[in-house]
Design a protein around this motif. Structure first.
Motif, PDB file in Angstrom:
ATOM      1  N   SER A 707     -21.798 -45.076-106.315  1.00  0.00           N
ATOM      2  CA  SER A 707     -22.719 -44.618-107.367  1.00  0.00           C
ATOM      3  C   SER A 707     -24.065 -44.190-106.781  1.00  0.00           C
ATOM      4  CB  SER A 707     -22.924 -45.741-108.393  1.00  0.00           C
ATOM      5  OG  SER A 707     -21.710 -46.068-109.023  1.00  0.00           O
ATOM      6  N   GLU A 750     -19.908 -42.920-113.655  1.00  0.00           N
ATOM      7  CA  GLU A 750     -19.348 -43.663-114.802  1.00  0.00           C
ATOM      8  C   GLU A 750     -18.134 -44.490-114.392  1.00  0.00           C
ATOM      9  OE1 GLU A 750     -17.988 -42.805-119.400  1.00  0.00           O
ATOM     10  OE2 GLU A 750     -17.630 -41.266-117.870  1.00  0.00           O
ATOM     11  N   ARG A 751     -17.242 -43.890-113.568  1.00  0.00           N
ATOM     12  CA  ARG A 751     -16.061 -44.614-113.130  1.00  0.00           C
ATOM     13  C   ARG A 751     -16.442 -45.819-112.271  1.00  0.00           C
ATOM     14  NH1 ARG A 751     -13.942 -39.361-112.419  1.00  0.00           N
ATOM     15  NH2 ARG A 751     -14.303 -39.484-110.161  1.00  0.00           N
ATOM     16  N   ASP A 754     -17.867 -48.506-114.466  1.00  0.00           N
ATOM     17  CA  ASP A 754     -16.798 -49.197-115.222  1.00  0.00           C
ATOM     18  C   ASP A 754     -16.076 -50.216-114.349  1.00  0.00           C
ATOM     19  OD1 ASP A 754     -17.333 -47.910-117.550  1.00  0.00           O
ATOM     20  OD2 ASP A 754     -15.789 -46.342-117.296  1.00  0.00           O
ATOM     21  N   THR A 755     -15.789 -49.804-113.116  1.00  0.00           N
ATOM     22  CA  THR A 755     -15.124 -50.736-112.186  1.00  0.00           C
ATOM     23  C   THR A 755     -15.979 -51.967-111.945  1.00  0.00           C
ATOM     24  OG1 THR A 755     -13.986 -48.896-111.095  1.00  0.00           O
ATOM     25  CG2 THR A 755     -14.165 -50.981-109.881  1.00  0.00           C
ATOM     26  N   ALA A 757     -18.382 -53.153-113.884  1.00  0.00           N
ATOM     27  CA  ALA A 757     -18.484 -53.942-115.112  1.00  0.00           C
ATOM     28  C   ALA A 757     -17.220 -54.784-115.333  1.00  0.00           C
ATOM     29  CB  ALA A 757     -18.729 -53.030-116.303  1.00  0.00           C
ATOM     30  N   ALA A 758     -16.047 -54.196-115.094  1.00  0.00           N
ATOM     31  CA  ALA A 758     -14.796 -54.944-115.251  1.00  0.00           C
ATOM     32  C   ALA A 758     -14.729 -56.105-114.266  1.00  0.00           C
ATOM     33  CB  ALA A 758     -13.598 -54.007-115.046  1.00  0.00           C
ATOM     34  N   ARG A 761     -16.932 -58.859-115.577  1.00  0.00           N
ATOM     35  CA  ARG A 761     -16.319 -59.566-116.711  1.00  0.00           C
ATOM     36  C   ARG A 761     -15.252 -60.544-116.231  1.00  0.00           C
ATOM     37  NH1 ARG A 761     -16.511 -54.456-119.136  1.00  0.00           N
ATOM     38  NH2 ARG A 761     -14.293 -54.129-118.680  1.00  0.00           N
TER      39      ARG A 761
END
Length: 928
Positions: A707, A750-751, A754-755, A757-758, A761
């Motif tokens: 990123s 964005e991808r 997302d990775t 963030a997952a 979590r």
């Protein structure tokens, strides 16, 4: 009924299949009580058996065992009916029991049914069915492999054979039965004593016979065989009668009668009354005999064809003849003949015909008397009853003389009777018959023959008198033998009582040792000092008189004793520390001398040891708590009772102190170990946290780095675009190129985000937040179906078929959301790893109830399986075989954490390469 006292009522364990385990156990207990008490209290046993039969349909006991229980209860009904001479009802109930036992092939039950039929045949006088049913009972006992029943039935069969043909029976059964009751159960011992008593009695060994019968009587009472006890009392009566000891004979007959009256069984009461009445008649007590026999008839009034009532009619008829009451005697004998014909009892019918003829002769109804006597003579000849033929020929001669017959006719009749009597082996002609024959011969002028008959009559009388004298001498000798045996039995009884007291003392000691062993196991199993104190305080009151109890432990410096536990009259107390060198402290003395002592026996407590404001204790015990040679502390128990502690109490207290020392030392070691474990676990947690943070940092580095790189490129491109805008040299293609680069860069960012963030979590799920989960009851099948539906699209795309094998109605109490999360992770994990390189696969989710409070839920696949190296690390955080391919290594670690913390269970896995994998969740039905 003389069945074995402990039948195979329930072969194996009876497991209730429904109706509630508690209710089933209650009914089974009631059934056993009914079986045990069926002879002691038949009425109560009948009520209990009826209650069990009524409760059986609601309990639904499993298969064969339920049928066996029903058969046993029906057999109790049959026996109670038999006791009260309800023979048809007894036979009907026995038939029902036979059908039940036959349906489940219960050979033991069938043997007992055949024994009941044997007793039924005895009460009906059916001699053929008597032996047949006994032989059938023995066959079933052999098939059931019941050695005690087999021995019992053989003894009864031998006794029956002995009564039929003594010599043949002795030869047939020689060596096949024990000669001593030692080592036998009370049931078999009573039967064997009965058989041996009959055998010795038939050999005229009256002392031995009486001794066996008395032993059998005692064993019959001990095993609850009331019917056999009554029969043995009757046998003793006849044994003493044969020995002319009429006092003892009547005594035993009356004891049997007392037993029968207490039991309330009309058949047994009637038989005892009849036999006692006949014995009384023989000793000349005609009035007493009449009273007893009449009571027998009244008792059995509702059973006119009973063999006992036929015997009573015969005995009472003889009583009336002895009293010269010919009309009454005639009526009784006529009734006897009528009923004997009805039941087919030929021997009693013959007795009745002889009695009728004598009664008619006394009434001077000579033609009728002659006709009855001649018919009876033909019957006696048909039955080969030679002694009865002699009596009838003599009676016919008396009738002829009364009718005025010539001397020649009278002489002919008497001569025929005398000749027949002489031809009977072992039989002596009655002296009266010989004397009448001598008179008739003398009247006919045959004086030589008359003299021979008179001399013969004199010899018979002399022999009879000699026999009578011999019998009386034998009775006296028998009396002395019985007295000697009684004295020997009394001596043995006293020895047995002393031995029993000694055995009881040993049993008490054994029970104390067993109790101490259980206490030791309980105390030494505790690893917390407070629970050790509670267990000691609870048990010491059960074993010793204690008003005050205290435990003092040495501190770390081993210079003073600290009161760790104290209670007096149920009130807790704590004493101040006691220095080990304190002179007046018994606790300190106990530590210094390393021995226990008892105050109140060894010495009196000194005044300085009394704590102000406390009760004075007259009996005190101190004992060091020692492990090998190391002292842990001191324990004391005290009571105001004087001389309460002796040698026995001292040994018990020493054993308790030994257990307490081990338990308290274990508790102290466990406390130190727990502190060490907590320290090591804290270090391990820090190390695991460091490894986890490093793993997270490593995993986040790639998406964040990508990123940043793309963001830098976009920033540089934006600056170039800004410069071109300022120059005013922009073309349409420049605008389009800048927009395309910006869009592509933002998509990459964005991808990556997302990775990241997952990953964050998933990392957060490692620590389960219990407060976010709702606790509620749920059905396991419904939860599994919901998981199957939510993952249906993913499973179809992957070509994986998920099959459920979960029973309906299985309810759990806990956290359904957490369990759903675990199942989703396991299914996703299987789809990702198990079917690599395959287009399709199969998963099986199944459950099984284990015990009363646990369920096993397993997920199996037919995939590629795992190697041993992978299997060992499968639950480690961040361990994955898919690094760089979308795997984070946290899924199974999350599952382990949820199952073992929130759900309170365990998770385990088994797998082999090429054989698929299986994950098993062991969960409590109620989560903690």
């Amino acid at each position: 009924m003389d069945w074995l006292r402990r039948p195979a009522l329930f072969p194996g364990r009876v497991t209730p299949a429904g109706g509630g385990a508690e209710a089933s156990l209650s009914v089974l207990s009631l059934a056993r009580r009914a079986w045990t008490e069926r002879q002691q209290d038949g009425h109560q046993a009948l009520l209990w058996a009826t209650q069990v039969l009524e409760a059986l349909p609601g309990l639904a006991l499993a298969g064969k065992q339920g049928v066996q229980l029903q058969g046993r209860m029906t057999l109790i009904l049959a026996e109670v009916h038999l006791q009260h001479l309800r023979l048809d009802d007894a036979e009907q109930a026995a038939a029902q029991a036979r059908a039940l036992f036959a349906a489940v092939d219960d050979a033991c039950g069938l043997a007992d049914v055949c024994w009941l039929h044997h007793m039924l045949a005895a009460d009906r006088g059916d001699t053929q069915a008597l032996r047949q049913s006994l032989q059938e009972a023995l066959r079933h006992a052999e098939r059931a492999a019941e050695p005690e029943r087999q021995l019992y039935f053989r003894i009864v069969m031998a006794r029956s054979d002995m009564l039929q043909d003594a010599e043949q029976a002795r030869q047939a059964w020689a060596g096949r039965l024990p000669e001593s009751a030692e080592g036998l159960s009370s049931m078999c011992a009573a039967a064997l004593a009965d058989y041996l008593g009959v055998r010795e009695g038939l050999l005229s060994h009256f002392a031995a016979s009486a001794n066996w019968f008395e032993l059998g009587f005692e064993q019959a009472l001990a095993s609850g065989q009331l019917r056999r006890a009554m029969a043995l009392a009757s046998n003793l009566g006849f044994t003493f009668t044969a020995a002319s000891d009429y006092a003892r004979a009547i005594d035993w007959l009356q004891r049997g009668l007392a037993l029968a009256r207490k039991a309330g069984w009309p058949g047994s009461i009637g038989l005892c009354l009849a036999q006692t009445g006949e014995a009384m008649r023989r000793v000349g007590q005609v009035a007493a005999a009449r009273e007893l026999l009449q009571e027998c008839l009244d008792t059995l009034d509702g059973h006119p064809v009973s063999r006992t009532i036929l015997l009573a009619l015969s005995y009472l008829g003889q009583v009336e003849l002895d009293s010269d009451h010919a009309p009454q005697a005639l009526a009784l004998f006529e009734t006897l003949v009528s009923r004997a014909l009805q039941v087919g009892s030929t021997d009693l019918r013959l007795d009745g015909e002889l009695g009728r003829a004598r009664s008619l002769h006394r009434l001077h109804r000579l033609d009728d008397a002659r006709g009855v006597a001649q018919a009876a003579l033909g019957l006696a000849q048909q039955l080969q009853q030679q002694t009865m033929r002699v009596e009838l020929l003599w009676l016919l001669t008396a009738i002829a003389r009364s009718a005025g017959a010539t001397s020649a006719v009278v002489l002919e009749g008497l001569s025929e009777a005398v000749t027949l009597a002489g031809a009977i082996e072992g039989y002596r002609a009655p002296p009266g018959l010989l004397e009448e024959a001598a008179e008739a011969l003398a009247a006919a002028g045959r004086h030589e023959e008359a003299y021979a008959h008179a001399r013969r009559a004199a010899l018979v009388r002399r022999d009879s008198l000699s026999d009578e004298a011999a019998k009386r001498a034998a009775a006296l000798h028998l009396h002395q033998q019985i007295e000697a045996m009684s004295a020997e039995r009394e001596h043995l009884r006293r020895l047995a009582e002393a031995e029993s007291a000694r055995a009881q003392a040993l049993e008490d000691a054994h029970q104390v040792l067993t109790h101490l062993s259980r206490i030791g196991q309980e105390i030494t199993a505790e690893l917390v000092a407070e629970r050790v104190f509670e267990a000691l305080e609870r048990h010491v009151h059960a074993l010793l008189p204690v008003s005050c109890m205290a435990i003092y432990l040495l501190d770390e410096t081993r210079t003073q004793l600290v009161c760790a536990f104290g209670v007096e009259e149920a009130q807790a107390f704590v004493d101040p520390p006691v220095p080990v060198d304190e002179v007046h402290s018994y606790c300190a003395r106990c530590v210094r001398e390393r021995r226990g002592f008892v105050l109140g026996i060894d010495e009196r407590p000194h005044e300085e040891s009394q704590v102000p404001g406390t009760s004075e204790m007259h009996s005190v015990m101190f004992s060091p708590l020692m492990i090998s040679e190391r002292v842990v502390g001191v324990m004391t128990v005290q009571t105001p009772k004087v001389a309460a502690y002796g040698h026995r109490e001292e040994l018990i207290f020493a054993s308790l102190c030994a257990y307490a020392a081990i338990a308290l030392d274990n508790a102290r070691a466990y406390l130190r170990l727990s502190e060490l474990q907590r320290h090591v676990m804290a270090q391990e947690k820090l190390a695991a946290l460091g490894a986890m943070v490093a793993g997270v940092a490593h995993e986040l580095n790639t998406p964040i780095g990508n990123s940043l790189l793309v963001a830098s490129a976009l920033l540089s491109d934006a600056r170039d675009f800004e410069t071109q805008v300022q120059r005013g040299a922009l073309r349409r293609s420049d605008w389009q190129l800048h927009a395309e680069r910006t869009r592509e860069g933002l998509e990459v960012i964005e991808r990556c985000m997302d990775t990241a963030a997952a990953l964050v979590r998933s990392f957060k799920q490692v620590a389960v937040d219990r407060s976010a989960e709702q606790r509620r009851p749920y059905e396991l099948l419904e939860l599994c179906q919901q998981c199957q539906q939510s993952l249906g699209l993913m499973l179809r795309r992957a070509g994986v078929h998920l099959q459920l094998s979960v029973p309906q109605g299985l309810m759990l109490q806990g956290y359904p959301g957490a369990l759903s999360q675990v199942l989703v992770i396991l299914i996703n994990n299987a789809v990702t790893h198990a079917f690599e390189g395959r287009e399709q696969g199969r998963l099986l989710l199944e459950s099984q109830l284990v015990g009363l409070d646990q369920v096993h839920l397993s997920l199996s696949d037919d995939g590629v399986g795992m190697s041993e190296a992978v299997l060992r690390r499968v639950f480690e955080p961040f361990f994955t075989t898919k690094f760089g391919q979308g795997g984070s290594g946290l899924g199974l670690s999350i599952c382990l954490n949820i199952v073992e913390t929130l759900l309170g269970g365990r998770i385990r896995v088994s797998s082999e390469p090429g054989q698929g994998s299986r994950f098993v969740l062991e969960l409590p039905l109620v989560a903690p």
